[in-house]
Design a protein around this motif. Structure first.
Motif, PDB file in Angstrom:
ATOM      1  N   ASP A   1       0.852  -1.186   0.000  1.00  0.00           N
ATOM      2  CA  ASP A   1       0.000   0.000   0.000  1.00  0.00           C
ATOM      3  C   ASP A   1       0.892   1.241   0.000  1.00  0.00           C
ATOM      4  OD1 ASP A   1      -2.257  -1.532   0.110  1.00  0.00           O
ATOM      5  OD2 ASP A   1      -2.330  -1.555   2.315  1.00  0.00           O
ATOM      6  N   GLN A   2       0.285   2.368  -0.269  1.00  0.00           N
ATOM      7  CA  GLN A   2       1.048   3.624  -0.238  1.00  0.00           C
ATOM      8  C   GLN A   2       1.493   3.927   1.204  1.00  0.00           C
ATOM      9  OE1 GLN A   2       2.367   5.791  -2.581  1.00  0.00           O
ATOM     10  NE2 GLN A   2       1.910   3.913  -3.729  1.00  0.00           N
TER      11      GLN A   2
ATOM     12  N   ALA B   1       4.948   1.511   5.139  1.00  0.00           N
ATOM     13  CA  ALA B   1       4.030   0.951   4.136  1.00  0.00           C
ATOM     14  C   ALA B   1       3.788  -0.509   4.465  1.00  0.00           C
ATOM     15  CB  ALA B   1       4.643   1.080   2.744  1.00  0.00           C
TER      16      ALA B   1
ATOM     17  N   SER C   1      -0.196  -6.557   3.020  1.00  0.00           N
ATOM     18  CA  SER C   1      -1.098  -7.354   3.859  1.00  0.00           C
ATOM     19  C   SER C   1      -0.760  -8.836   3.754  1.00  0.00           C
ATOM     20  CB  SER C   1      -2.552  -7.109   3.464  1.00  0.00           C
ATOM     21  OG  SER C   1      -2.803  -7.727   2.220  1.00  0.00           O
TER      22      SER C   1
ATOM     23  N   LYS D   1      -2.379 -10.448   0.810  1.00  0.00           N
ATOM     24  CA  LYS D   1      -1.658 -10.259  -0.472  1.00  0.00           C
ATOM     25  C   LYS D   1      -0.412 -11.148  -0.507  1.00  0.00           C
ATOM     26  CE  LYS D   1      -3.122  -5.588  -1.625  1.00  0.00           C
ATOM     27  NZ  LYS D   1      -2.755  -4.173  -1.479  1.00  0.00           N
TER      28      LYS D   1
END
Lengths: 208, 203
Positions: free
Chosen positions: B35-36, B113, B116, B119
Motif C-alpha cells: 500500500d502507499q 508501508a 497485507s 496479499k
C-alpha cells in the motif's frame, strides 16, 4: 534405545512444526523422520565446524551442545541446544555457504541428522516442506529474541534468572568463567549473584 | 531526490543473500502488493500493528523504537532500534497467532508501508520464490540479533559503546543517551560514567 522409538521421537519433533491435515501428510512426515540417521557425540565433538561445506538438520535426542559465533578470531558462546531441539547452521542450510558459527558437544549426546540435500527434496516436493523450514527459522528467531531479553537485563541476577528460564541446565553445562562471559558479567559479579541466589528466596528452586 | 517506495523495496530484496535475478517477477509482485506509505509523527505509537495484525511493514523513512515489557522491572523498555529500509512485523501474531508482546514507536517522523498478509499469501501461491526471500529476510534479522548479542555480553560499558559507534554508526549518531543506554543494556548512570571516564562526548 530402539531405532523405532527414535523415529517416533523425531516424528513428534517434526510434527510440532507442520500442520498435518491428512493421513498422507502423516505418512510423508513419518518417512522423512526415517531418513534421519542417529549418531553418538562425545564431549568436544563438533556438530558442525567453521570449515563445513555441507549442511545437516540435527535433532538432539539426548545430551547438550553449545553454538559459538566467531568475532574475528575469538569464539563467543551464542546459545545451547539440548534434548528435543533442532540445531542447524542457517548459512549451510539456506545459502550453502561456510557457517559463521560452530557447534560443540558439551554433554555426551545422541543426535539424529538428515543431510540438507535430502531435506531440500522434502522442502521442494512436499506441500508441508515450506512450513517446516519456515517454522524452524521462526523458532530460532524467537530464541534469539529471548536471549536478547536475557542480555538486556542490567542486573546480574536478572540475567541469570532469564538464562535459566531459557536453558534450565545452564548453570551445570559450562565452567563458571565461560558462564560469566556468556552472561556478560564479571566473574566476581557472577559469584556474588549466585551466592545471593543461594541464600535468597530462590534457594529452593535454583541449584547453584 | 528521495527514493520511491518501489526503489527502496527493490533495493531491500536485492540485498538479501538469497536473491537471484530469476526472482525479479516475485519482487515486482511484492512491490505492487504494498500500500502507499503513511506518515507517523515523532513519538506516535504505530497503532496499525495492533493485534491481530499479521501484515509485513516496511519502514521507508525515519527510525522506529521496538519496545517490550521488561518482565523483571515490569516496565516498558527498548528491545531494538530500527533504521530505514527495513521490514518489521508483529512476530508473536505472525509466527504464533498470539497477542504481540512488542509494539513500535516513532523515534523520528516515519513513513511506513504495509503488505497485507492476504496479499502475501496470494503472491506465494503464484510466486513460490517469495518463501526463499522470506526465509532469507528472517535469517538476516537473526544475524543482526546474534551480532548484537555479542555486544550485550561485553562486560565493559565502553566496549559496548564502541561497538555501536563502529558497527551501528548510523544508529549511534541518531540515538539520544537514554535510548543508547537501553540499546546497550546498561543503566543511564553507567553510560554517563563511561562518557565521563573517557572524557569523550557521544557525538
Amino acid at each position: 534405545m530402539s531405532y523405532d522409538k527414535d523415529y517416533d521421537i523425531i516424528y513428534e519433533g517434526l510434527a510440532q512444526h507442520v500442520y498435518l491435515e491428512t493421513s498422507e501428510d502423516v505418512q510423508v512426515l513419518r518417512s522423512l523422520a526415517k531418513r534421519f540417521s542417529v549418531r553418538i557425540f562425545k564431549e568436544g565433538d563438533a556438530l558442525w565446524e567453521l570449515s563445513a561445506n555441507s549442511g545437516q538438520l540435527h535433532f538432539i535426542l539426548s545430551g547438550a551442545f553449545a553454538e559459538y559465533l566467531m568475532d574475528g578470531r575469538v569464539p563467543h558462546l551464542l546459545r545451547f541446544y539440548s534434548k528435543n531441539r533442532f540445531a542447524y547452521s542457517e548459512d549451510l542450510i539456506l545459502y550453502s555457504t561456510r557457517p559463521a558459527t560452530y557447534t560443540t558437544c558439551l554433554v555426551e549426546a545422541r543426535v539424529a541428522s538428515i543431510p540438507a540435500g535430502a531435506l531440500a527434496e522434502y522442502l521442494m516436493k512436499e506441500k508441508l516442506g515450506g512450513q517446516l523450514l519456515t517454522s524452524l527459522i521462526e523458532l530460532s528467531m524467537t530464541e534469539y529474541r529471548n536471549t536478547t531479553y536475557e542480555m538486556l537485563q542490567t542486573s546480574g541476577i536478572h540475567r541469570i534468572h532469564a538464562a535459566i528460564e531459557q536453558f534450565p541446565d545452564v548453570l551445570n553445562l559450562i565452567p563458571r568463567k565461560e558462564l560469566a562471559d556468556y552472561l556478560g558479567i564479571s566473574r566476581a559479579s557472577l559469584f556474588r549473584s549466585l551466592k545471593q541466589l543461594e541464600h535468597g528466596k530462590d534457594a529452593g528452586t535454583i541449584s547453584v | 531526490m528521495a527514493k520511491t517506495l518501489e526503489q527502496l523495496v527493490y533495493d531491500f530484496f536485492r540485498g538479501l543473500p538469497a536473491y537471484t535475478t530469476d526472482m525479479e517477477d516475485t519482487v515486482k509482485a511484492i512491490i505492487d502488493g504494498f500500500d502507499q506509505p503513511v506518515i507517523k509523527k515523532k513519538g506516535a505509537i504505530i497503532t496499525e500493528l495492533a493485534p491481530p495484525n499479521k501484515d509485513f511493514w516496511f519502514l521507508c523513512d525515519g527510525y522506529l523504537k521496538e519496545i517490550y515489557k521488561n518482565p523483571f522491572l515490569n516496565e516498558d523498555a527498548l528491545f531494538n532500534f530500527i533504521p530505514p529500509s527495513n521490514v518489521f512485523v508483529n512476530e508473536d501474531s505472525l509466527f504464533y497467532n498470539k497477542r504481540p508482546q512488542h509494539y513500535y514507536k516513532a523515534y523520528t517522523d516515519v513513513a511506513i508501508a504495509s503488505l497485507s498478509n492476504e496479499k502475501f499469501q496470494k503472491i506465494k501461491s503464484k510466486y513460490p520464490a517469495i518463501i526463499k526471500l522470506y526465509l532469507s529476510g528472517t535469517a538476516e534479522i537473526q544475524k543482526n540479533r546474534r551480532a548484537r548479542l555479542l555486544m550485550l555480553r561485553m562486560s565493559n560499558t565502553q566496549d559496548r559503546i564502541d561497538w555501536v559507534r563502529n558497527r551501528r554508526g548510523e544508529l549511534y549518531k541518531i540515538m539520544d543517551r537514554v535510548t543508547l543506554a537501553q540499546y546497550i543494556g546498561v543503566s543511564r548512570a553507567s553510560l554517563y560514567r563511561a562518557f565521563d571516564k573517557t572524557g569523550k562526548s557521544q557525538f
